[in-house]
Each structure stands twice: as structure tokens, then as C-alpha cells.
Design a protein around this motif. Structure first.
Motif, PDB file in Angstrom:
ATOM      1  N   ALA A   1      -2.089  14.750  -4.584  1.00  0.00           N
ATOM      2  CA  ALA A   1      -0.957  13.827  -4.725  1.00  0.00           C
ATOM      3  C   ALA A   1      -1.402  12.518  -5.368  1.00  0.00           C
ATOM      4  CB  ALA A   1      -0.320  13.559  -3.370  1.00  0.00           C
ATOM      5  N   MET A   2      -2.574  12.005  -4.948  1.00  0.00           N
ATOM      6  CA  MET A   2      -3.089  10.759  -5.513  1.00  0.00           C
ATOM      7  C   MET A   2      -3.370  10.902  -6.998  1.00  0.00           C
ATOM      8  SD  MET A   2      -5.569   9.201  -2.496  1.00  0.00           S
ATOM      9  CE  MET A   2      -6.937   9.697  -3.457  1.00  0.00           C
ATOM     10  N   LYS A   3      -3.985  12.002  -7.362  1.00  0.00           N
ATOM     11  CA  LYS A   3      -4.321  12.237  -8.766  1.00  0.00           C
ATOM     12  C   LYS A   3      -3.065  12.248  -9.627  1.00  0.00           C
ATOM     13  CE  LYS A   3      -6.648  15.572 -11.815  1.00  0.00           C
ATOM     14  NZ  LYS A   3      -7.312  16.903 -11.890  1.00  0.00           N
ATOM     15  N   LYS A   4      -2.031  12.920  -9.142  1.00  0.00           N
ATOM     16  CA  LYS A   4      -0.790  13.030  -9.907  1.00  0.00           C
ATOM     17  C   LYS A   4      -0.070  11.685  -9.987  1.00  0.00           C
ATOM     18  CE  LYS A   4       1.724  15.889 -12.260  1.00  0.00           C
ATOM     19  NZ  LYS A   4       1.167  16.540 -13.451  1.00  0.00           N
TER      20      LYS A   4
ATOM     21  N   TYR B   1       0.830  -1.197   0.000  1.00  0.00           N
ATOM     22  CA  TYR B   1       0.000   0.000   0.000  1.00  0.00           C
ATOM     23  C   TYR B   1       0.872   1.257   0.000  1.00  0.00           C
ATOM     24  CZ  TYR B   1      -4.551   2.101   1.515  1.00  0.00           C
ATOM     25  OH  TYR B   1      -5.744   2.770   1.614  1.00  0.00           O
ATOM     26  N   PRO B   2       1.004   1.960  -1.120  1.00  0.00           N
ATOM     27  CA  PRO B   2       1.954   3.078  -1.187  1.00  0.00           C
ATOM     28  C   PRO B   2       1.376   4.385  -0.653  1.00  0.00           C
ATOM     29  CG  PRO B   2       0.966   2.760  -3.332  1.00  0.00           C
ATOM     30  CD  PRO B   2       0.401   1.680  -2.443  1.00  0.00           C
ATOM     31  N   TYR B   3       2.264   5.207  -0.120  1.00  0.00           N
ATOM     32  CA  TYR B   3       1.873   6.544   0.310  1.00  0.00           C
ATOM     33  C   TYR B   3       2.122   7.533  -0.835  1.00  0.00           C
ATOM     34  CZ  TYR B   3       1.404  10.895   2.690  1.00  0.00           C
ATOM     35  OH  TYR B   3       0.986  12.149   3.030  1.00  0.00           O
TER      36      TYR B   3
ATOM     37  N   PRO C   1      -4.519  -4.872  -8.046  1.00  0.00           N
ATOM     38  CA  PRO C   1      -5.117  -3.557  -7.754  1.00  0.00           C
ATOM     39  C   PRO C   1      -4.090  -2.525  -7.276  1.00  0.00           C
ATOM     40  CG  PRO C   1      -5.400  -4.999  -5.885  1.00  0.00           C
ATOM     41  CD  PRO C   1      -4.540  -5.745  -6.871  1.00  0.00           C
ATOM     42  N   MET C   2      -4.547  -1.304  -7.151  1.00  0.00           N
ATOM     43  CA  MET C   2      -3.703  -0.218  -6.641  1.00  0.00           C
ATOM     44  C   MET C   2      -4.557   0.703  -5.786  1.00  0.00           C
ATOM     45  SD  MET C   2      -1.044   1.605  -6.085  1.00  0.00           S
ATOM     46  CE  MET C   2       0.072   0.375  -6.742  1.00  0.00           C
ATOM     47  N   GLY C   3      -3.948   1.235  -4.725  1.00  0.00           N
ATOM     48  CA  GLY C   3      -4.625   2.185  -3.844  1.00  0.00           C
ATOM     49  C   GLY C   3      -3.600   3.026  -3.114  1.00  0.00           C
ATOM     50  N   TYR C   4      -4.061   3.829  -2.162  1.00  0.00           N
ATOM     51  CA  TYR C   4      -3.171   4.819  -1.563  1.00  0.00           C
ATOM     52  C   TYR C   4      -3.352   4.923  -0.050  1.00  0.00           C
ATOM     53  CZ  TYR C   4      -2.832   5.665  -6.461  1.00  0.00           C
ATOM     54  OH  TYR C   4      -2.656   5.457  -7.804  1.00  0.00           O
ATOM     55  N   ASP C   5      -2.243   4.785   0.645  1.00  0.00           N
ATOM     56  CA  ASP C   5      -2.192   4.874   2.105  1.00  0.00           C
ATOM     57  C   ASP C   5      -2.147   6.359   2.479  1.00  0.00           C
ATOM     58  OD1 ASP C   5      -1.917   4.199   4.726  1.00  0.00           O
ATOM     59  OD2 ASP C   5       0.122   3.446   4.561  1.00  0.00           O
ATOM     60  N   SER C   6      -3.279   7.031   2.309  1.00  0.00           N
ATOM     61  CA  SER C   6      -3.307   8.497   2.260  1.00  0.00           C
ATOM     62  C   SER C   6      -3.408   9.187   3.618  1.00  0.00           C
ATOM     63  CB  SER C   6      -4.474   8.955   1.384  1.00  0.00           C
ATOM     64  OG  SER C   6      -5.692   8.358   1.829  1.00  0.00           O
TER      65      SER C   6
ATOM     66  N   VAL D   1      -9.605   0.909  -7.188  1.00  0.00           N
ATOM     67  CA  VAL D   1      -8.824   1.876  -6.411  1.00  0.00           C
ATOM     68  C   VAL D   1      -9.505   2.182  -5.072  1.00  0.00           C
ATOM     69  CG1 VAL D   1      -8.000   4.258  -6.326  1.00  0.00           C
ATOM     70  CG2 VAL D   1      -7.752   2.937  -8.416  1.00  0.00           C
ATOM     71  N   LEU D   2      -8.714   2.253  -4.028  1.00  0.00           N
ATOM     72  CA  LEU D   2      -9.225   2.711  -2.735  1.00  0.00           C
ATOM     73  C   LEU D   2      -8.160   3.586  -2.090  1.00  0.00           C
ATOM     74  CD1 LEU D   2      -7.717   0.916  -0.284  1.00  0.00           C
ATOM     75  CD2 LEU D   2      -9.264  -0.834  -1.118  1.00  0.00           C
ATOM     76  N   TYR D   3      -8.586   4.318  -1.055  1.00  0.00           N
ATOM     77  CA  TYR D   3      -7.650   5.180  -0.330  1.00  0.00           C
ATOM     78  C   TYR D   3      -8.151   5.326   1.103  1.00  0.00           C
ATOM     79  CZ  TYR D   3     -11.175   8.578  -1.917  1.00  0.00           C
ATOM     80  OH  TYR D   3     -12.357   9.227  -2.198  1.00  0.00           O
ATOM     81  N   SER D   4      -7.225   5.501   2.013  1.00  0.00           N
ATOM     82  CA  SER D   4      -7.552   5.439   3.447  1.00  0.00           C
ATOM     83  C   SER D   4      -8.513   6.513   3.911  1.00  0.00           C
ATOM     84  CB  SER D   4      -6.269   5.524   4.276  1.00  0.00           C
ATOM     85  OG  SER D   4      -5.400   4.477   3.961  1.00  0.00           O
ATOM     86  N   HIS D   5      -8.465   7.713   3.327  1.00  0.00           N
ATOM     87  CA  HIS D   5      -9.334   8.786   3.834  1.00  0.00           C
ATOM     88  C   HIS D   5     -10.703   8.820   3.157  1.00  0.00           C
ATOM     89  CE1 HIS D   5      -7.602  10.989   0.356  1.00  0.00           C
ATOM     90  NE2 HIS D   5      -8.624  11.811   0.449  1.00  0.00           N
ATOM     91  N   ASP D   6     -11.001   7.801   2.365  1.00  0.00           N
ATOM     92  CA  ASP D   6     -12.347   7.645   1.800  1.00  0.00           C
ATOM     93  C   ASP D   6     -13.327   7.384   2.956  1.00  0.00           C
ATOM     94  OD1 ASP D   6     -14.677   6.882   0.543  1.00  0.00           O
ATOM     95  OD2 ASP D   6     -13.783   5.276  -0.632  1.00  0.00           O
ATOM     96  N   PRO D   7     -14.448   8.122   3.054  1.00  0.00           N
ATOM     97  CA  PRO D   7     -15.404   7.900   4.153  1.00  0.00           C
ATOM     98  C   PRO D   7     -15.849   6.445   4.292  1.00  0.00           C
ATOM     99  CG  PRO D   7     -15.945   9.936   3.021  1.00  0.00           C
ATOM    100  CD  PRO D   7     -14.839   9.296   2.235  1.00  0.00           C
ATOM    101  N   ASP D   8     -15.971   5.738   3.156  1.00  0.00           N
ATOM    102  CA  ASP D   8     -16.345   4.326   3.225  1.00  0.00           C
ATOM    103  C   ASP D   8     -15.268   3.508   3.929  1.00  0.00           C
ATOM    104  OD1 ASP D   8     -18.795   4.601   2.051  1.00  0.00           O
ATOM    105  OD2 ASP D   8     -18.119   4.078   0.037  1.00  0.00           O
ATOM    106  N   TYR D   9     -14.013   3.805   3.604  1.00  0.00           N
ATOM    107  CA  TYR D   9     -12.917   3.056   4.234  1.00  0.00           C
ATOM    108  C   TYR D   9     -12.827   3.394   5.717  1.00  0.00           C
ATOM    109  CZ  TYR D   9      -8.579   0.412   4.385  1.00  0.00           C
ATOM    110  OH  TYR D   9      -7.638  -0.541   4.661  1.00  0.00           O
TER     111      TYR D   9
END
Length: 891
Positions: A116-119, A52-54, A88-93, A136-144
């Protein structure tokens, strides 16, 4: 700065715009959605995942490209092998970096993370990785956030989450608590500043409840041995005895692995950082102890503590030894861990070197209780502790017992008297998840004056972060939000306040791989059937630095979820691969070092496939690698050569036996190399095949297609382009990986062809050496038959030894007739083993191979060729003839 070495040169070949090729095929892949993963019970799955990349920067440098290419090449390979691949790919945001960067740039952490995620996503797509971008998922998504909080509550209900006041690692710079794993070496893992101990109420996950399973289940997984050892050491299971000493009529249960030395205890040592140290200290000694505590507050690893000069202070109290009721002084020491056992140890200076050094320094008595079988020990004359086995002395009823036997005998005695017991101790401590900062998942707890700690009801999840807070506050920014802080108690309806600690980022990365399996589910964290289809991850790729943080946390989380009934498996990652680090100018490639080479720079000059190939070719993926601006141009030229070969040479629809053998051998070797992550070796084999085919006037379609299939995982865009150019309508990225047929690999046929190439080069070299461009005749002198047997036997013997003397002895025993010549030949071959043919033909086979070569050689060199045997030749060079290297004479 990367320079284009060929730019502006007159003799440089016309450059091919591989960047345009990449853009073309990335668009086609996206339109056709060929990498979209769907559950299919009829198809065998394969889950490939990178850690899970930052999203910490607005670009990717070649270090990032290397890491991502390792995973992508493997995912493409498995997809072509027919597996149903999830990649898959996602972001440890969440986490401190975004909060720090946001403060620095004056923007909200959410905007910083989103931008940063978009770029980074743009760069990853330009890299050509075959991710399923629908997942795609990311940690600060309200669902997550919701399901993160949901699992916290579930663990709390199970007794696996709890709150307690404890000494914690505190970073003044980050204004945050750190887990032990984040403060190794006494330095913050984020800012590298010094960490100190501080007492705070914190939330923990009870990872210690799974210590045995975490240890035992390491046997189930295919991970690098060094990672397993690191986890074993971190868990630190040890068998011993718990002995009840008394201080002020209070029982202190001391853990030891050496109860056989209990009669030798002459003092006790409590950790200088023990939370009850000052409470235990008498008034007279308190000022001195307080000063000592301040001196010891820097966080240190067990290894650093072991290396420290042993220091301590007497606290004014005595402990009673339960075996003999003797009173011994209690000291506070800098070499005892506060969180190991009860934070106090019994000290036996005669038989423990650390205790010996301390006793000598503070003039504490030394008492020998284990005597050496070789000599009698004298406490006054000892220069070091005696730590070997022996027999007990000065030990009451146990005198004469062997020290090994006494461990059990004394433990049994203590158990009978109720003063001790067998026990198991672990170094691992519960996972402290609390962070005193804003940018993280809020812990779903409400503190009520009447009801105490109250869990936020499931229906009220997620608890989201407030947008308006004071990021310049020295303390946790959440404390500045009245809207967030003040809330009604769900139980009594009275005024209460929210928990302001947030979860550490390692909580987010402890189950993200499960959410990938069903990332759009609004009703539950994931569907059990989907997760049980895809999981566990078949191949995990990431850095070894996460051995005792992310990797051990994720293993705990999955085991806990199995016990809670969410999943059926108990290990998240079946196989693990640790990538190596990319260096430039002798330092790890990073923005802070000013030595980065960006993806943009390389793509612009050479196309991204050149970078992918180069990064996989220059070193094994698990090894460190030094970036080389010059060598990448050679990689580009090779790919141009392949491109021109496929587009300009004659591709024929017929079987060419030599090419068939070469391609099947390449398929076998490249498949094995990719499977074992020996990508650099695989690419060498691919280059050998490409160079061989390029030397031919015509290439069979099967050989050309095989070459492109083997290249596809590494240079997917170029492979797609050339696949299309030779008439294929489908995508090579989802074409079938070629299978090899062992029967079609003809080593002797290849050896004959290699002999032809060697002879050509030797003739050209001889022309240059002699100045004779067109001799009247060229004579090949074939060696005597015994030399073929000699070379075959030499190859066998050299598998056992490279000692020339031993080889000569063994070979001369088999052929005494030619002993003198063998003794002369062997040292030369030992010194230059590459002069021994890979495949040794018989005399008859080599004669036939040469016969087959003559027509082509006569046409090329426009002269006559003749073959004679060594025994029939009178030429002085005849004796030089060897298998695979006939002597060549110009007449």
C-alpha cells in the motif's frame, strides 16, 4: 465516472498533454533534488506538515488530492519566499485496518502495508508534491519501533506510564480495547459497531499529569477556535469541593461544585459501571443490580448520558452525610460516569433537575435548602428543580447565607472538621494505549512469576513482532506464537512471558514529526540540535476529527519529552489548518460510497495540474466542496489559454505601466490570500491577471514571469514548462517569490483602463440593440461634477449602512440642491452596488481617460468620437450619465 465533455467535438481546441509535462518536471526535480531539506543556521526555517496518513488504498481519489495539494501549495509558497522548508511524508502503517485487510486478503499485514505504501507513494509523486523523499518514515520500520519502545520505557521510568485493571471500552467486532476518544457515541471509530465496557489490565500514559499545561498552553498556539474549545471541553477543568461521605465505615470522597446544597442531599447515586458496585451492593439487592449493570453496559458519551431517561436501582446501602450525620439511600444509576471523580455523586433533587427527575420517579424525598428571593419554595408543589441563587434554609448554622457565599463557608467548615476540601476536577482521563492485537508496536515488558513486571533492557530493543502467528484466532494473534511469548526474565533468568498487548496507533503519531527531523539516526530517536532547529511545526494541515485524539496526545507527548530533556519546546504545532471534506453526489467521496474520482482518471484527461487548480479554486480549502465533472473542463481551458498566451503572444523586454500596476496589485493580493489559506480567492486574482494580459497584443516579460510565479504553487508543472519556454534556466519552484511595490499600484490608471473596456462593451451592446453597426458619430456625455462628489460620498456611507432611507437622509444633508435626484439614484445603487465604480475618478481624470481612449476606439469602430458635458447636452439621455458610465449616443 468522469467524462471528457470536449472529446470528439469538432470545435474543441487542440488539447495539450499536461500529463507529459508533469512527468518531465517530476523527473527533473528528482534528479536535481531541489526539495531536499538541510539544516542551515543562516536561513530561517519553515516546517510544513500534513497529518501522518494511513496508506489504506492502492490509489488516491480527489479528496486525497485536495488535502495534499493544500499543504504542498503552502510549502512551495514558503520555499519561494526564501524559507528553508522542511516538507516530509511518511505512513502511519500500524493499526487495525492493515490487520483486518490482511486477514481478509490472506496476506501478512507487513506485506499489505508495504504494498500500500509503495502504491500511494507512486501516486503522491505523480501529484507533484514537493516532499523531501529522503525523510520518509513508517511506523512498522524496526528503527521506529525501537524508539517507540525506548520512549515507553522512559515514560515508565518517569512515572508517566503505568498498568492497572480498569473498565475499558471493548469492541467485540475488532476484538480490541478502545480509548474513550475512539468510542464516542458508543460506537467503534473503526468499524462503527457497538462498544461495551469490560474489565482488563491495561497500560496507560498519565496524560492527566499535564491537564493544566495542556489547557493553559492553548493560548500559545494559532489554532482554529473550535479545536481549542473542543480540547478545553475534553480536559474539562472544574473547581469544586471534595466531601467525605461514609458507606459501611468506608470514606467515599464525592466531588461537587455545589457544597452550598449539602443539607439538601436525600440520596446518593453510584455509576452502574463502577468497578466496585457489586462489592458495595448487599446480597438481597445483588440480582437486581446485576441485571441493571447488563442493561447499562453500552458505552455512551457524557452528552448521551445526560439525555437518557434517568434510571436506577437501590443497592441496599446507606451513606452518612458528614454535615448532619443523616443516613441517605444509595442507588446505582445510569446517568453517573464511572470515571469522573469517585464515580458517585450526592443527589440534591430540589436544586438539580437530573436529581429531581430521578427522585420523582422513585419517590425519594425532596428537601429545599435554597429559597428564591422572589417567592417561597414548597418541595411538595415543585414541578422542577430550583437552580438559581438565593438564601439558605433548612441548613443549620448556615441559614440566611447567600448561596454564593455559602459555597466557600461550608467548604471551610468541612475543611476544619476534616470532612472535605477544595479541589479541582478534570474530565480528561489517562490515555489507555493497550491494544489486544498483533499489528502494532510491542510493549517492551516481560512478566516474570518471581520478579513481576520487568522492563526489556535498552540493549535488547527493538522487540519485533513474530512473523508466524494465527491470524484466524479469536483472541490476540500474539498469544499463538510460542517463540514470541516464552522468554527468559532479564532479572532472574527464569521462565517468563512477554507482554502481548501492543501500542495503539496514536502512540506512533504522537512523535513522528520529531523523527522526520532526523529519520536515519541509528543511535538515538533524533539529534537534539536538528529537532530544535526544525521544530515546532510551523504549519500543520489535517482534519478537525483529530481534535481530541491525535492532537491532544501529540501535545502531551512533546511536553513529557521536554520534561525528560529531549526537546526545548513544549508545543508541537504552532499553526493548524483544518481542511474541508470533498463530496460527490451529496456524500463524502469514498470507496465505500462508490463515488470516487481517482487521480489517474483526472491526470489522464486533463493533467494533474488541472485537478490541483480546480480543487483549490472551487471552494475555500477549509470548506466542504462538491465535485463537479463539468466545471473541471473550464479549468483545463483556462490553463490551455495561459499556456498558449505565454507561448504564442509577443513577450517584450520593456516596462508597460498598466501591466506593471496590475501585476503589483496581484502580487499583493495573492500573497495575502495564500498566507491566509484563501486559495480560491488567490486563484480568482490570478485568473483576472491572466485574462487581462491575454487581452493585450504584447506582454512585458516582467508581467509574464509574475503570472507564472503566482501560479507555481498551484500548477507547478505547467509553471515550470512555461518558465523554461520564456528563457529561464533555473527552476521556478525555487525562484524568488515576487515582491510588490505599493507605489507602482496605480488604481486610477487601472480605473481608466477598465473604463475603456466597459465603454467598448457598451458600444458593442448598443450596436446589437439598435442594429446600427457604423454610426456617423459616437458621443460620450460626461456627468455633471456634483455626481462625482455624490458617488464618492455614497461609497463612504454604504460602508456604514445599506438602508436606502438612511443613505438618502445623510446624502441630502450634504447636498440639498440635488436632493430629488439623490433620492431617485440611491435605491438603484443599493439594489445594484456593483454599478458603483471600485475607484471613482474625478471629472477631470475621467475626461482625460476618455480622451486617451478615443484614438483606439476610432481605429476599432472606424467612426468619429466626441466628448461633451451633461450640462452642455440637450439629449434626453444626458441625465443618465454617471461617473464611470458616460451616456453613449449614436448619431
Amino acid at each position: 465516472m468522469v467524462k471528457d465533455e470536449n472529446a470528439g467535438k469538432q470545435d474543441a481546441p487542440e488539447r495539450i498533454n499536461f500529463n507529459a509535462v508533469a512527468v518531465k518536471w517530476q523527473k527533473k526535480w528528482a534528479e536535481a533534488a531541489i526539495f531536499k531539506a538541510k539544516e542551515d543556521s543562516k536561513k530561517k526555517k519553515y516546517y510544513v506538515l500534513e497529518m501522518y496518513p494511513y496508506p489504506s488504498a492502492s490509489y488516491l481519489h480527489m479528496g486525497h488530492v485536495r488535502n495534499y495539494t493544500i499543504g504542498d501549495a503552502y510549502a512551495r509558497f514558503k520555499r519561494m519566499q526564501g524559507f528553508n522548508v522542511l516538507y516530509p511524508m511518511g505512513y502511519d502503517s500500524f493499526g487495525l485496518p492493515a490487520e483486518t485487510a490482511a486477514k481478509k486478503e490472506g496476506i501478512h499485514p507487513r506485506k499489505y502495508a508495504d504494498d500500500a505504501m509503495k502504491k500511494i507513494m507512486e501516486y503522491q509523486k505523480a501529484l507533484g508534491n514537493s516532499y523531501d523523499w529522503d525523510r520518509v518514515l513508517y511506523s512498522h520500520d524496526p528503527d521506529y519501533i525501537k524508539w517507540n519502545q525506548y520512549f515507553f520505557i522512559k515514560l515508565l521510568e518517569k512515572g508517566l506510564a503505568y498498568r492497572k485493571k480498569a473498565p475499558v471500552n471493548w469492541c467485540e467486532c475488532c476484538q480490541s480495547v478502545l480509548a474513550n476518544e475512539e468510542a464516542e457515541g458508543g460506537k467503534c471509530w473503526r468499524c462503527d459497531k457497538e462498544v461495551v465496557k469490560k474489565d482488563l489490565s491495561q497500560w496507560f500514559y498519565k496524560i492527566t499529569a499535564y491537564a493544566d499545561r495542556l489547557l493553559e498552553d492553548l493560548k500559545k498556539i494559532d489554532w482554529p477556535e473550535k479545536i481549542k474549545v473542543m480540547q478545553e471541553n475534553w480536559i474539562g477543568k472544574s473547581y469544586g469541593t471534595e466531601i467525605d461521605f461514609e458507606i459501611d465505615d468506608e470514606k467515599w470522597s464525592i466531588f461537587t461544585t455545589r457544597p452550598d446544597t449539602i443539607y439538601g442531599v436525600t440520596f446518593m447515586v453510584i455509576s452502574a459501571l463502577h468497578p466496585r458496585l457489586l462489592e458495595l451492593t448487599d446480597a438481597k439487592h445483588k440480582p437486581e443490580v446485576e441485571a441493571f449493570i447488563r442493561k447499562c453496559q453500552k458505552v455512551r458519551t457524557p452528552e448521551e448520558i445526560e439525555a437518557l431517561e434517568k434510571e436506577g436501582v437501590f443497592i441496599g446501602k446507606y451513606a452518612i452525610n458528614p454535615i448532619n450525620n443523616e443516613e441517605v439511600p444509595v442507588y446505582a444509576g445510569n446517568f453517573v460516569l464511572a470515571d469522573y471523580g469517585c464515580g458517585m455523586v450526592m443527589a440534591v433533587p430540589a436544586h438539580d433537575q437530573r436529581d429531581f427527575e430521578f427522585a420523582k420517579k422513585y419517590k425519594i424525598p425532596v428537601r429545599v435548602v435554597i429559597n428564591s428571593p422572589m417567592f417561597d419554595l414548597n418541595a411538595e408543589k415543585m414541578s422542577r428543580a430550583y437552580t438559581s441563587e438565593g438564601s439558605l434554609i433548612n441548613s443549620g448554622e448556615f441559614n440566611g447565607s447567600a448561596s454564593y457565599d455559602a459555597i466557600n463557608e461550608i467548604t471551610q467548615h468541612l475543611e476544619k472538621t476534616g470532612k472535605g476540601r477544595k479541589t479541582i476536577q478534570y474530565k480528561i482521563k489517562d490515555w489507555m494505549i493497550s491494544r489486544q492485537r498483533y499489528w502494532g508496536t510491542p510493549i517492551p515488558i516481560i512478566h516474570c512469576p518471581q520478579c513481576g513486571v520487568v522492563v526489556v533492557p535498552y540493549k535488547d530493543l527493538p522487540v519485533l513482532l513474530p512473523d508466524k502467528v494465527d491470524f484466524n484466532a479469536a483472541e490476540n494473534p500474539l498469544l499463538s506464537s510460542k517463540e514470541f511469548l516464552e522468554v527468559k526474565c532479564p532479572k532472574c533468568g527464569g521462565q517468563a512471558h512477554r507482554e502481548t498487548d501492543t501500542m495503539g496507533g496514536f502512540v506512533d503519531s504522537s512523535w513522528y514529526f520529531l523523527r522526520y527531523c532526523d529519520n536515519k539516526n541509528k543511535d538515538k530517536p533524533f539529534d537534539a540540535d536538528k529537532v530544535n532547529y526544525w521544530m515546532p511545526v510551523d504549519q500543520y494541515v489535517g482534519g478537525a476529527e483529530h481534535a481530541v485524539m491525535h492532537l491532544i496526545y501529540a501535545r502531551f507527548f512533546v511536553k513529557a519529552l521536554q520534561d525528560l530533556g529531549f526537546v526545548k519546546f513544549d508545543e508541537p504545532f504552532s499553526k493548524l489548518f483544518n481542511q474541508g471534506i470533498l463530496y460527490k453526489d451529496g456524500a463524502k467521496m469514498s470507496k465505500s460510497k462508490g463515488n470516487i474520482v481517482t487521480q489517474d482518471q483526472i491526470a489522464k484527461l486533463y493533467g494533474i495540474d488541472t485537478a490541483r487548480f480546480f480543487l483549490m479554486f472551487l471552494a475555500a480549502p477549509d470548506k466542504t466542496m462538491e465535485w463537479d465533472d463539468k466545471t473541471i473542463e473550464g479549468t483545463y481551458r483556462f490553463l490551455v489559454k495561459v499556456y498558449r498566451m505565454i507561448t504564442e503572444k509577443k513577450i517584450v523586454d520593456k516596462n508597460i505601466k498598466n501591466q506593471e500596476s496590475k501585476t503589483h496589485k496581484a502580487i499583493k493580493e495573492v500573497t495575502e490570500n495564500i498566507e491566509s489559506f484563501d486559495y480560491n480567492i488567490a486563484l480568482i486574482k490570478i485568473m483576472d491577471l491572466a485574462n487581462y494580459l491575454n487581452s493585450k497584443e504584447e506582454i512585458s516579460r516582467k508581467a509574464a514571469e509574475t503570472l507564472l510565479l503566482l501560479l507555481s504553487p498551484f500548477t507547478p508543472h505547467i509553471a515550470e514548462e512555461l518558465w523554461e519556454k520564456i528563457g529561464n534556466k533555473d527552476f521556478i519552484s525555487i525562484a524568488k517569490w515576487p515582491a510588490y511595490d505599493e507605489k507602482k499600484i496605480d488604481e486610477k490608471l487601472e480605473a481608466g483602463e477598465e473604463l475603456y473596456e466597459k465603454i467598448r462593451k457598451d458600444i458593442i451592446s448598443l450596436q446589437e440593440l439598435t442594429g446600427i453597426i457604423k454610426p456617423n458619430k459616437v458621443v460620450f456625455i460626461l456627468p455633471d461634477n456634483w455626481k462625482y462628489s455624490f458617488i464618492k460620498e455614497l461609497k463612504k456611507e454604504m460602508e456604514k449602512t445599506r438602508n436606502a432611507g438612511e443613505l438618502i437622509k445623510a446624502l441630502c444633508a450634504k447636498d440639498k440642491t440635488h436632493a430629488k435626484l439623490i433620492a431617485n439614484f440611491v435605491p438603484k445603487f443599493v439594489k445594484n452596488p456593483d454599478k458603483i465604480p471600485m475607484v471613482v475618478l474625478s471629472a477631470a481624470e475621467e475626461k482625460k481617460a476618455l480622451d486617451d481612449c478615443i484614438a483606439g476606439l476610432e481605429k476599432e469602430f472606424k467612426t468619429k468620437f466626441e466628448i461633451v458635458a451633461e450640462k452642455e447636452s440637450k439629449h434626453e439621455k444626458a441625465a443618465n450619465a454617471m461617473p464611470g458610465k458616460p451616456a453613449i449616443i449614436f448619431e
